[in-house]
Write a protein that holds these residues in place. Structure first.
Motif, mmCIF file in Angstrom:
data_model
loop_
_atom_site.group_PDB
_atom_site.id
_atom_site.type_symbol
_atom_site.label_atom_id
_atom_site.label_comp_id
_atom_site.label_asym_id
_atom_site.label_seq_id
_atom_site.Cartn_x
_atom_site.Cartn_y
_atom_site.Cartn_z
ATOM 1 N N MET A 184 0.806 -1.348 0.063
ATOM 2 C CA MET A 184 -0.094 0.119 0.083
ATOM 3 C C MET A 184 0.632 1.099 0.123
ATOM 4 O O MET A 184 0.551 2.158 -0.680
ATOM 5 N N LEU A 185 2.073 1.415 0.763
ATOM 6 C CA LEU A 185 2.745 2.458 0.718
ATOM 7 C C LEU A 185 3.549 2.703 -0.529
ATOM 8 O O LEU A 185 3.763 3.819 -0.883
ATOM 9 N N GLY A 186 3.869 1.660 -1.332
ATOM 10 C CA GLY A 186 4.594 1.687 -2.628
ATOM 11 C C GLY A 186 3.728 2.384 -3.488
ATOM 12 O O GLY A 186 3.744 3.139 -4.269
ATOM 13 N N ARG A 187 2.405 1.936 -3.372
ATOM 14 C CA ARG A 187 1.283 2.508 -4.225
ATOM 15 C C ARG A 187 1.078 4.127 -3.976
ATOM 16 O O ARG A 187 1.042 5.016 -4.801
ATOM 17 N N SER A 188 0.973 4.256 -2.706
ATOM 18 C CA SER A 188 0.738 5.821 -2.401
ATOM 19 C C SER A 188 1.866 6.498 -2.709
ATOM 20 O O SER A 188 1.629 7.726 -3.225
ATOM 21 N N CYS A 218 -6.527 -0.149 -4.348
ATOM 22 C CA CYS A 218 -6.686 -0.960 -5.486
ATOM 23 C C CYS A 218 -5.360 -0.874 -6.322
ATOM 24 O O CYS A 218 -5.228 -1.516 -7.384
ATOM 25 N N GLY A 219 -4.700 0.356 -6.223
ATOM 26 C CA GLY A 219 -3.666 0.707 -7.133
ATOM 27 C C GLY A 219 -3.779 1.494 -8.246
ATOM 28 O O GLY A 219 -2.993 1.715 -9.157
ATOM 29 N N LYS A 273 -0.375 13.057 1.770
ATOM 30 C CA LYS A 273 -1.846 12.307 1.914
ATOM 31 C C LYS A 273 -1.798 10.843 1.613
ATOM 32 O O LYS A 273 -2.582 10.158 1.908
ATOM 33 N N GLY A 274 -0.906 10.639 0.212
ATOM 34 C CA GLY A 274 -1.094 9.210 -0.155
ATOM 35 C C GLY A 274 -0.273 8.350 1.152
ATOM 36 O O GLY A 274 -0.826 7.213 1.309
ATOM 37 N N ILE A 275 0.621 8.793 1.715
ATOM 38 C CA ILE A 275 1.280 8.040 2.746
ATOM 39 C C ILE A 275 0.513 7.942 3.814
ATOM 40 O O ILE A 275 0.300 6.942 4.355
ATOM 41 N N TRP A 276 -0.236 8.786 4.188
ATOM 42 C CA TRP A 276 -1.061 8.858 5.254
ATOM 43 C C TRP A 276 -2.171 7.960 5.048
ATOM 44 O O TRP A 276 -2.861 7.032 5.802
ATOM 45 N N MET A 277 -2.711 7.889 3.593
ATOM 46 C CA MET A 277 -3.768 7.065 3.355
ATOM 47 C C MET A 277 -3.548 5.405 3.737
ATOM 48 O O MET A 277 -4.082 4.450 4.069
ATOM 49 N N ALA A 278 -2.191 5.368 2.970
ATOM 50 C CA ALA A 278 -1.725 3.811 3.302
ATOM 51 C C ALA A 278 -1.458 3.608 4.530
ATOM 52 O O ALA A 278 -1.539 2.245 5.075
ATOM 53 N N ILE A 279 -0.897 4.231 5.463
ATOM 54 C CA ILE A 279 -0.511 3.981 6.949
ATOM 55 C C ILE A 279 -1.843 3.701 7.549
ATOM 56 O O ILE A 279 -2.116 2.811 8.462
ATOM 57 N N GLU A 280 -2.821 4.505 7.410
ATOM 58 C CA GLU A 280 -3.941 4.518 8.134
ATOM 59 C C GLU A 280 -4.943 3.326 7.609
ATOM 60 O O GLU A 280 -5.385 2.677 8.565
#
Ligand SMILES: [Zn+2]
Length: 132
Positions: free
Chosen positions: A1-5, A13-14, A98-105
């Motif tokens: 998920m982190l890589g996608r973000s 979903c990527g 924002k992307g990294i936060w979404m992946a972590i959360e």
């Protein structure tokens, strides 16, 4: 998920099309229907990540500049550069925060059944998507 973000894709979903423009995230993922802002105040985590990254770059710039020019650091130049860093880094890093936060959360707060159902209704193909 982190890589996608980090590559600015949907953490669920990527999908590549989650930004309306360079900085503006869409409300929902156009592919899986995931609602990015999951609750009020959701983006405080992204703000904290953004400020932490800006502070890290500031410290590296300041300490690195002092170390390179020791014993006579150019304080005026260092002041100007570090102020520039603190103005530019939070703006440039904003979409990634924002992307990294979404992946972590999303990694520790899985979608609830209601969220999964609503996302499946919004999904591009209308079919429920696998949770991941
Ligand atoms: Zn998605």
């Amino acid at each position: 998920m982190l890589g996608r973000s980090i590559s600015r894709h949907c953490p669920r979903c990527g999908s590549k099309r989650i930004f309306a423009n360079w900085a503006a995230l869409k409300e929902f993922c156009p592919t899986c229907g995931f609602k990015f802002e999951r609750e009020p105040g959701y983006w405080v985590g992204a703000l904290i990540i953004n400020m932490a990254v800006a502070l890290f770059v500031f410290l590296v710039t300041l300490v690195g500049g002092i170390a390179l020019k020791w014993p006579d650091p150019p304080w005026n130049v260092l002041s100007a550069v570090t102020i520039g860093v603190m103005l530019v880094v939070p703006i440039v890093f904003y979409p990634w925060s924002k992307g990294i936060w979404m992946a972590i959360e999303l990694s520790y707060h899985k979608l609830e059944e209601k969220e999964q159902f609503e996302a499946s209704l919004r999904a591009a193909d209308g079919a429920p998507t696998a949770e991941g």
